[in-house]
Design a protein around this motif. Structure first.
Motif, PDB file in Angstrom:
ATOM      1  N   GLY A 103      39.510  46.476  40.548  1.00 40.01           N
ATOM      2  CA  GLY A 103      40.896  46.344  40.168  1.00 40.01           C
ATOM      3  C   GLY A 103      41.563  45.416  41.037  1.00 40.01           C
ATOM      4  N   VAL A 104      40.978  44.784  42.075  1.00 41.19           N
ATOM      5  CA  VAL A 104      41.625  43.811  42.926  1.00 41.19           C
ATOM      6  C   VAL A 104      41.594  42.456  42.206  1.00 41.19           C
ATOM      7  CG1 VAL A 104      41.797  42.518  45.201  1.00 41.19           C
ATOM      8  CG2 VAL A 104      40.948  45.176  44.965  1.00 41.19           C
ATOM      9  N   THR A 105      42.343  42.328  41.205  1.00 44.46           N
ATOM     10  CA  THR A 105      42.125  41.007  40.546  1.00 44.46           C
ATOM     11  C   THR A 105      43.000  39.880  41.087  1.00 44.46           C
ATOM     12  OG1 THR A 105      44.188  41.386  39.256  1.00 44.46           O
ATOM     13  CG2 THR A 105      42.150  42.341  38.184  1.00 44.46           C
ATOM     14  N   PHE A 106      42.569  38.894  40.624  1.00 45.29           N
ATOM     15  CA  PHE A 106      43.562  37.347  41.260  1.00 45.29           C
ATOM     16  C   PHE A 106      44.728  37.440  40.977  1.00 45.29           C
ATOM     17  CE2 PHE A 106      43.602  32.649  41.402  1.00 45.29           C
ATOM     18  CZ  PHE A 106      42.910  32.575  42.862  1.00 45.29           C
ATOM     19  N   GLU A 107      45.228  37.964  39.776  1.00 51.24           N
ATOM     20  CA  GLU A 107      46.699  37.911  39.415  1.00 51.24           C
ATOM     21  C   GLU A 107      47.366  39.028  40.275  1.00 51.24           C
ATOM     22  OE1 GLU A 107      44.095  38.280  37.224  1.00 51.24           O
ATOM     23  OE2 GLU A 107      44.477  35.980  36.653  1.00 51.24           O
ATOM     24  N   CYS A 151      41.195  37.861  51.720  1.00 49.91           N
ATOM     25  CA  CYS A 151      40.950  38.813  50.815  1.00 49.91           C
ATOM     26  C   CYS A 151      40.156  38.380  49.805  1.00 49.91           C
ATOM     27  CB  CYS A 151      42.428  39.210  49.965  1.00 49.91           C
ATOM     28  SG  CYS A 151      42.016  40.241  48.534  1.00 49.91           S
ATOM     29  N   SER A 152      38.876  39.117  49.429  1.00 47.31           N
ATOM     30  CA  SER A 152      37.949  38.821  48.435  1.00 47.31           C
ATOM     31  C   SER A 152      38.397  39.452  47.039  1.00 47.31           C
ATOM     32  CB  SER A 152      36.722  39.482  49.018  1.00 47.31           C
ATOM     33  OG  SER A 152      35.539  38.429  48.802  1.00 47.31           O
ATOM     34  N   ILE A 153      38.570  38.519  46.140  1.00 50.07           N
ATOM     35  CA  ILE A 153      38.828  39.374  44.799  1.00 50.07           C
ATOM     36  C   ILE A 153      37.573  40.250  44.395  1.00 50.07           C
ATOM     37  CG2 ILE A 153      39.113  38.871  42.297  1.00 50.07           C
ATOM     38  CD1 ILE A 153      41.323  37.816  44.261  1.00 50.07           C
ATOM     39  N   ASN A 154      37.956  41.367  43.884  1.00 49.13           N
ATOM     40  CA  ASN A 154      36.948  42.449  43.458  1.00 49.13           C
ATOM     41  C   ASN A 154      37.361  42.777  41.977  1.00 49.13           C
ATOM     42  OD1 ASN A 154      34.977  43.999  43.001  1.00 49.13           O
ATOM     43  ND2 ASN A 154      34.743  44.785  44.961  1.00 49.13           N
ATOM     44  N   THR A 155      37.094  42.282  41.131  1.00 49.88           N
ATOM     45  CA  THR A 155      37.669  42.884  39.753  1.00 49.88           C
ATOM     46  C   THR A 155      37.130  43.946  39.273  1.00 49.88           C
ATOM     47  OG1 THR A 155      37.252  40.443  39.381  1.00 49.88           O
ATOM     48  CG2 THR A 155      37.992  41.943  37.429  1.00 49.88           C
ATOM     49  N   LYS A 156      35.964  44.404  39.737  1.00 47.96           N
ATOM     50  CA  LYS A 156      35.360  45.829  39.542  1.00 47.96           C
ATOM     51  C   LYS A 156      36.080  47.089  40.009  1.00 47.96           C
ATOM     52  CE  LYS A 156      30.247  45.442  39.070  1.00 47.96           C
ATOM     53  NZ  LYS A 156      29.076  45.378  39.734  1.00 47.96           N
TER      54      LYS A 156
END
Ligand SMILES: [Zn+2]
Length: 634
Positions: free
Chosen positions: A422-426, A415-420
């Motif tokens: 909403g797939v955040t690390f947390e 899984c690649s984190i994508n904060t833009k």
């Protein structure tokens, strides 16, 4: 002392005759005979090679300015080969070979040209030497800066034949860039056309020829800044970066040009220059590719490009950053999966015994946290992927949370984190354990929350692989404590900490024996006896290593496997100094510096880089003992 004979100087520097430059200095009265003979004697006693010029400068008999004056006023009498030889930039054998070739060509080529073509010296080095020693400016040509009116006075084919280009007027004088400022004939020709007052400058041969070609086609040819050629230029640039195994492409606007550099093996290298005026179109095109905002030119932006390489048949994933500078936007493209092939764990460069230890005690342990630590660019991500690849099999469920995924491995869920979006690390960490994994890979532990997730997962029977940003292995443990993880949780879950660095590999094509200086030894805190049996190497620079003396990189490792003594030290809140001492004494830990010394003693990496790039903590153990611990035979 006999034991250490391999690291004492084998031969003193040759006591060749004083040389032509010294003779000229003598003739001009800059130095006297007594000074010259004293300098000759001093030089013959030095253990490291210094040129006669360096020796005279060191002794204060000559200043750089006096040297330049003598060289300039005696130009007619100095031959390029002698100059380079005396400055220590060229080897006698190489010069003789090049002179032989020049003879065969019946003088059709200048010596400098042959030396560069044969790879005996790098052109930039050659030009910098000439510029510095003769005091001529070295100029970066870009065809917008050239004064075209000067071309009315001199035909382009004459310029091309003699490898020079008129640059601009300065008062009554005309500035001319020569590829070889010692070429008297070229200067005579130029004076014949342009008059007596010439100001001589130096520029690379290629760029002179390129500029002449550009001048020739300027009026009739379409500008290179139309859209289709911009697309072509960017595609070509990316393909070239893949060719060079670059990790990053830097496109920087400067006052007079657009500079392109590549980061290869961790080092920035000049790649090419574009004319300044194409910057707007180039930037816009990359923004389109990266799905960034074309209209926005005053704020920093980022984006992503998936590039299908026609030449290499791969899909390249790139992260793009646009950074606003005073000269416009600087663009950096990070080539994520341009890492060549995934390395087998046995090929990452760990010494035999350390590798066995790592596989049996850490990788094959069913549960617990494994930490790989090091600064950015230390190779820890590659090592983590090698570990994942080793653990990957049909009976194991592996899941990752990475920021971003840098290498795609078949058979695991990445899984690649994508904060833009909403797939955040947390958010990802909350879901990851519900996926019933055996092995969890967390790209990086950066806060209390991710540290706790890793520890909790290990406590519930998972195996966790992760990375950290710390100097060394003990630093990794200390960082966990500082993230407010209880000492008993650390000691009961962490299986191992691997600290890593990447150092440049000495180029095998131009490696020469290197004898450590007394300063090297004092910096390492070692005596010559401690290094008995070592064979240090240094690259003198050749074509295959782009004259850097280095080619490729080698991993340096420090493996801390947690045993009862180390765990107790953590439980008892011992200082990092004590934990390090206990680890070295009881767990067989070899420090980064010690592993570096063993690899430098094999001629794999350089003495210079182990001293500057590895942490120097305490006194390393003697080479013989380290080789025994690591199972290194030579
Ligand atoms: Zn080389």
């Amino acid at each position: 002392m006999t034991q250490a004979s391999s690291i004492t100087p084998a031969t003193p520097p040759s006591s060749e005759s004083a040389g032509i430059i010294s003779a000229l200095l003598l003739k001009d009265g800059v130095i006297d005979k007594r000074q010259l003979s004293y300098a000759t004697r001093v030089r013959s006693k030095l253990t490291t090679h210094r040129t006669m010029m360096d020796t005279l400068l060191d002794l204060g008999y000559v200043t750089q300015e006096q040297l330049q004056n003598t060289l300039r006023s005696n130009q007619m009498n100095i031959r390029l080969g002698d100059l380079l030889l005396e400055l220590g930039y060229l080897r006698e054998a190489d010069l003789q070979q090049a002179l032989g070739m020049q003879k065969e060509l019946s003088g059709k080529k200048r010596l400098g040209e042959i030396l560069v073509e044969k790879g005996f010296i790098e052109e930039r080095r050659l030009l910098e030497t000439l510029a510095y020693q003769l005091g001529y400016p070295l100029i970066e040509l870009s065809f917008i800066a050239l004064d075209r009116s000067l071309l009315a006075a001199i035909p382009l084919n004459v310029c091309r034949e003699h490898k020079f280009v008129p640059v601009r007027r300065e008062g009554n004088a005309i500035v001319l860039a020569f590829s070889d400022p010692l070429d008297q004939k070229a200067q005579d020709v130029a004076r014949g056309f342009l008059g007596q007052s010439l100001k001589i400058a130096i520029a690379p041969r290629e760029s002179i020829l390129e500029n002449l070609a550009a001048l020739e086609r300027t009026s009739s040819q379409p500008s290179i800044s139309d859209d289709s050629s911009i697309i072509g230029m960017i595609n070509t640039l990316i393909e070239e970066a893949i060719d060079e195994c670059a990790s990053d492409i830097h496109i920087e606007p400067m006052k007079d040009r657009l500079r392109v550099r590549l980061r290869c093996d961790g080092v920035m290298l000049q790649h090419k220059d574009y004319p300044r005026e194409i910057a707007p179109q180039l930037t816009s095109r990359i923004k389109v590719m990266a799905e960034a905002d074309i209209a926005e030119r005053r704020r920093h932006q980022d984006g992503r490009i998936l590039f299908a390489s026609a030449r290499h048949g791969i899909n390249l994933d790139m992260r793009v950053s646009f950074y606003v500078t005073i000269y416009g936007e600087k663009i950096v493209l990070r080539l994520l999966n341009n890492k060549g092939t995934l390395l087998d764990i046995r090929e990452i460069g760990m010494a035999p015994r350390m590798l066995d230890h790592f596989i049996y005690e850490a990788l094959e342990a069913p549960t617990g946290v494994m930490i790989i630590t090091g600064p950015t660019g230390s190779g820890k991500t590659s090592t983590m992927y090698s570990c994942v690849n080793f653990l990957n099999n049909i009976n194991t469920s592996i899941i990752t949370a990475e920021d971003p995924v840098e290498y795609i491995i078949d058979g695991i869920s990445q899984c690649s984190i994508n904060t833009k979006i909403g797939v955040t690390f947390e958010e990802t960490l909350r879901h990851i354990v519900r996926q019933d994994p055996d092995i969890i890979v967390l790209g990086e532990i950066r806060d209390h929350f991710s540290a706790e997730t890793a520890i909790q997962a290990a406590l519930t029977g998972h195996k966790v692989l992760t990375t950290f940003h710390t100097e060394d292995s003990i630093g990794g443990l200390v960082r966990l404590m500082n993230m407010e993880i209880e000492a008993f949780l650390i000691s009961s879950t962490v299986v191992c900490v691997v600290a890593q660095r990447l150092l440049r590999r000495v180029c095998p094509d131009c490696a020469e024996t290197y004898i450590p200086t007394p300063l090297d030894l004092s910096r390492l805190n070692l005596s010559p006896n401690d290094l008995a049996g070592a064979e240090f190497k240094i690259g003198r620079g050749c074509k295959s290593c782009r004259f850097s003396g280095y080619r490729g990189r080698a991993g340096i490792f420090e493996l801390l496997v947690m045993n009862e003594m180390v765990k107790n030290a953590i439980l008892n809140n011992k200082s990092s100094y004590d934990i390090r001492k206990i680890s070295i004494e009881t767990s067989g830990m070899v420090t980064l510096m010690e592993d570096g010394i063993v690899k430098a003693a094999q001629g794999l990496v350089s003495m210079k880089e182990i001293i500057t790039d590895l942490p120097r903590l305490g006194k390393p153990r003697p080479l013989g003992e380290l080789r025994r611990i690591l199972g290194v035979t030579q």
